[in-house]
Design a protein around this motif. Structure first.
Motif, PDB file in Angstrom:
ATOM      1  N   ALA A 107       0.729  -1.320   0.163  1.00 26.52           N
ATOM      2  CA  ALA A 107       0.210  -0.060   0.079  1.00 26.52           C
ATOM      3  C   ALA A 107       1.064   1.221  -0.041  1.00 26.52           C
ATOM      4  O   ALA A 107       0.446   2.303  -0.695  1.00 26.52           O
ATOM      5  N   LYS A 108       2.005   1.019   0.742  1.00 28.88           N
ATOM      6  CA  LYS A 108       2.878   2.414   0.819  1.00 28.88           C
ATOM      7  C   LYS A 108       3.558   2.734  -0.476  1.00 28.88           C
ATOM      8  O   LYS A 108       3.436   3.786  -0.925  1.00 28.88           O
ATOM      9  N   TYR A 109       4.048   1.576  -1.184  1.00 29.14           N
ATOM     10  CA  TYR A 109       4.698   1.819  -2.676  1.00 29.14           C
ATOM     11  C   TYR A 109       3.749   1.999  -3.744  1.00 29.14           C
ATOM     12  O   TYR A 109       4.029   2.517  -4.552  1.00 29.14           O
ATOM     13  N   ARG A 110       2.512   1.424  -3.377  1.00 30.87           N
ATOM     14  CA  ARG A 110       1.724   1.752  -4.322  1.00 30.87           C
ATOM     15  C   ARG A 110       1.216   3.257  -4.407  1.00 30.87           C
ATOM     16  O   ARG A 110       0.971   3.669  -5.470  1.00 30.87           O
ATOM     17  N   GLY A 111       1.194   3.691  -3.250  1.00 29.37           N
ATOM     18  CA  GLY A 111       0.860   5.187  -3.147  1.00 29.37           C
ATOM     19  C   GLY A 111       1.860   5.944  -3.713  1.00 29.37           C
ATOM     20  O   GLY A 111       1.403   7.118  -4.398  1.00 29.37           O
ATOM     21  N   ILE A 112       3.017   5.649  -3.632  1.00 30.34           N
ATOM     22  CA  ILE A 112       4.007   6.246  -4.213  1.00 30.34           C
ATOM     23  C   ILE A 112       4.003   6.315  -5.513  1.00 30.34           C
ATOM     24  O   ILE A 112       4.261   7.172  -6.610  1.00 30.34           O
ATOM     25  N   PHE A 113       3.772   5.043  -6.242  1.00 35.70           N
ATOM     26  CA  PHE A 113       3.752   4.579  -7.658  1.00 35.70           C
ATOM     27  C   PHE A 113       2.547   5.554  -8.210  1.00 35.70           C
ATOM     28  O   PHE A 113       2.632   6.100  -9.435  1.00 35.70           O
ATOM     29  N   GLU A 114       1.342   5.534  -7.771  1.00 34.60           N
ATOM     30  CA  GLU A 114       0.375   6.106  -8.280  1.00 34.60           C
ATOM     31  C   GLU A 114       0.326   7.609  -8.234  1.00 34.60           C
ATOM     32  O   GLU A 114      -0.156   8.295  -9.077  1.00 34.60           O
ATOM     33  N   ALA A 116       3.302   9.601  -7.815  1.00 33.55           N
ATOM     34  CA  ALA A 116       4.489  10.312  -8.283  1.00 33.55           C
ATOM     35  C   ALA A 116       4.108  11.054  -9.587  1.00 33.55           C
ATOM     36  O   ALA A 116       3.538  10.937 -10.630  1.00 33.55           O
ATOM     37  N   VAL A 117       4.702  12.095  -9.742  1.00 31.88           N
ATOM     38  CA  VAL A 117       4.904  13.206 -10.830  1.00 31.88           C
ATOM     39  C   VAL A 117       5.767  12.792 -12.044  1.00 31.88           C
ATOM     40  O   VAL A 117       5.633  12.940 -13.153  1.00 31.88           O
ATOM     41  N   GLU A 118       6.575  11.520 -11.682  1.00 37.27           N
ATOM     42  CA  GLU A 118       7.427  11.199 -12.888  1.00 37.27           C
ATOM     43  C   GLU A 118       6.731  10.055 -13.191  1.00 37.27           C
ATOM     44  O   GLU A 118       6.049   9.286 -12.696  1.00 37.27           O
ATOM     45  N   GLY A 119       6.896   9.733 -14.596  1.00 37.90           N
ATOM     46  CA  GLY A 119       6.238   8.535 -15.229  1.00 37.90           C
ATOM     47  C   GLY A 119       6.891   7.535 -14.946  1.00 37.90           C
ATOM     48  O   GLY A 119       8.216   7.300 -15.391  1.00 37.90           O
ATOM     49  N   ILE A 120       6.468   6.458 -14.414  1.00 39.59           N
ATOM     50  CA  ILE A 120       7.077   5.077 -13.895  1.00 39.59           C
ATOM     51  C   ILE A 120       6.472   3.989 -14.959  1.00 39.59           C
ATOM     52  O   ILE A 120       5.128   3.932 -14.870  1.00 39.59           O
ATOM     53  N   PHE A 121       7.271   3.029 -15.415  1.00 40.23           N
ATOM     54  CA  PHE A 121       6.734   2.083 -16.321  1.00 40.23           C
ATOM     55  C   PHE A 121       7.597   0.836 -16.281  1.00 40.23           C
ATOM     56  O   PHE A 121       8.840   0.840 -15.915  1.00 40.23           O
ATOM     57  N   GLN A 122       6.936  -0.046 -16.861  1.00 35.66           N
ATOM     58  CA  GLN A 122       7.751  -1.512 -16.973  1.00 35.66           C
ATOM     59  C   GLN A 122       7.366  -1.866 -18.489  1.00 35.66           C
ATOM     60  O   GLN A 122       6.367  -1.839 -18.753  1.00 35.66           O
ATOM     61  N   THR A 123       8.432  -2.239 -19.210  1.00 36.28           N
ATOM     62  CA  THR A 123       8.214  -2.803 -20.521  1.00 36.28           C
ATOM     63  C   THR A 123       8.806  -4.078 -20.786  1.00 36.28           C
ATOM     64  O   THR A 123       9.630  -4.343 -20.418  1.00 36.28           O
TER      65      THR A 123
END
Length: 335
Positions: A107-114, A116-123
């Motif tokens: 939940a903590k890291y999901r909050g950071i992920f959701e 964040a102003v930076e675009g975070i991705f996995q491809t």
């Protein structure tokens, strides 16, 4: 008291005729005249102790405690059953605590992920998104991460304005390099272009093939617009400087020519010399101006020379043939 168990004994027994002080002292605490103690769920130390015993004055049914094989077999079966039940409970509690810790961390890291102003991705190397956060979708013009993941199935051709940059990126990653601050231009959902900086980290499998790519993207459109404005401003200033140089140069040439024409009307040598001296100063100023335009770094030296010219020092020696040619050109310009 428990040292025999720690040294390897399977149990402690206190019978009616026991004379060991450490065991006898525990009779009152356990309220038993005779007792048998077994460790349960033994790790480094016993997690629990099971005490089995009796007291003639406190129990209607009185059975003597002994360490015969039959007595120990019955107690051993009970110990095994209780140990199994306790270990199952301990395992359940540990798993429950671990799952709760995992839920809190997620939940903590999901909050950071959701958020964040930076675009975070996995491809995937094949060109599909595995996951991304809302910021990544917004940078590329999509309403939700799900829309981006479903729509973009070929990153190289759907996103990259210059697909060769993706090949450059993969070449660097295959050299085991974490790529940072790689500037690239992407297509947005509406077809417009978007400058971003991406930093990526490849994850390899056991065959040293790229399994997937973790990355972050930053929107640098504002920075690019500012850089373009600066370039345009510098270009405008350069054009203006050229125009000023051209006009100053022409004006100095006209003044020199007018002085030359005027000097022809004087008979006195003193007056003629005065006008020629003025011409020489103007020519020197023109030469200094030309030098400053060609070499801006020599501005300090040029200003010093110009100051000396204005105060009467002739810093040039003008060839008479050049002076005559300049006089002819000036006259034609004035006419």
């Amino acid at each position: 008291f428990l040292s025999p168990l720690l040294e390897g004994n399977e149990y402690l027994i206190c019978k009616a005729d026991c004379e060991l002080k450490a065991l006898v002292e525990y009779r009152d605490m356990l309220m038993m005249n005779e007792y048998l103690i077994y460790p349960l769920v033994f790790r480094v130390f016993p997690l629990m102790l099971m005490a089995v015993g009796n007291s003639a004055g406190k129990a209607e049914f009185y059975r003597r405690v002994d360490d015969s094989d039959g007595a120990l077999l019955g107690v051993g079966n009970l110990v095994a059953l209780l140990t199994s039940l306790i270990e199952s409970r301990v395992l359940y509690d540990n798993m429950k605590n671990a799952l709760e810790l995992e839920r809190v961390a997620e939940a903590k890291y999901r909050g950071i992920f959701e958020n964040a102003v930076e675009g975070i991705f996995q491809t995937r190397p094949a060109g599909r998104f595995i996951s991304c956060n809302p910021a990544a979708a917004a940078i590329l013009g999509y309403d939700t991460p799900e829309e981006l993941i479903e729509t973009v199935t070929d990153i190289e051709h759907q996103l990259y304005v210059n697909p060769r940059q993706r090949h450059e990126l993969f070449d660097m990653m295959m050299n085991r390099v974490d790529v940072k601050n790689f500037e690239v231009e992407f297509y947005r959902k509406d077809g417009s272009r978007q400058w971003v900086i991406i930093s990526v980290r490849p994850i390899f499998n056991e065959k040293w093939e790229i399994e997937y790519i973790d990355g972050i993207m930053l929107d640098i459109a504002e920075r690019k617009r500012a850089e373009e404005q600066i370039r345009n401003s510098l270009k405008e200033k350069e054009i203006l400087l050229k125009e000023i140089h051209h006009r100053v140069k022409n004006n100095l040439q006209i003044i020199s020519t007018l002085l030359d024409l005027q000097s022809d009307s004087f008979v006195e040598d003193q007056s003629r010399r005065f006008f020629q001296e003025c011409q020489n100063r103007i020519r020197s100023m023109a030469m200094i101006h030309e030098k400053l335009y060609e070499d801006p770094e020599g501005a300090d030296h040029g200003h010093a020379c110009q100051s000396r010219v204005l105060h009467g020092c002739d810093v040039s020696r003008v060839d008479p043939t050049q002076s005559q040619d300049a006089r002819s050109r000036g006259r034609k310009g004035v006419q």
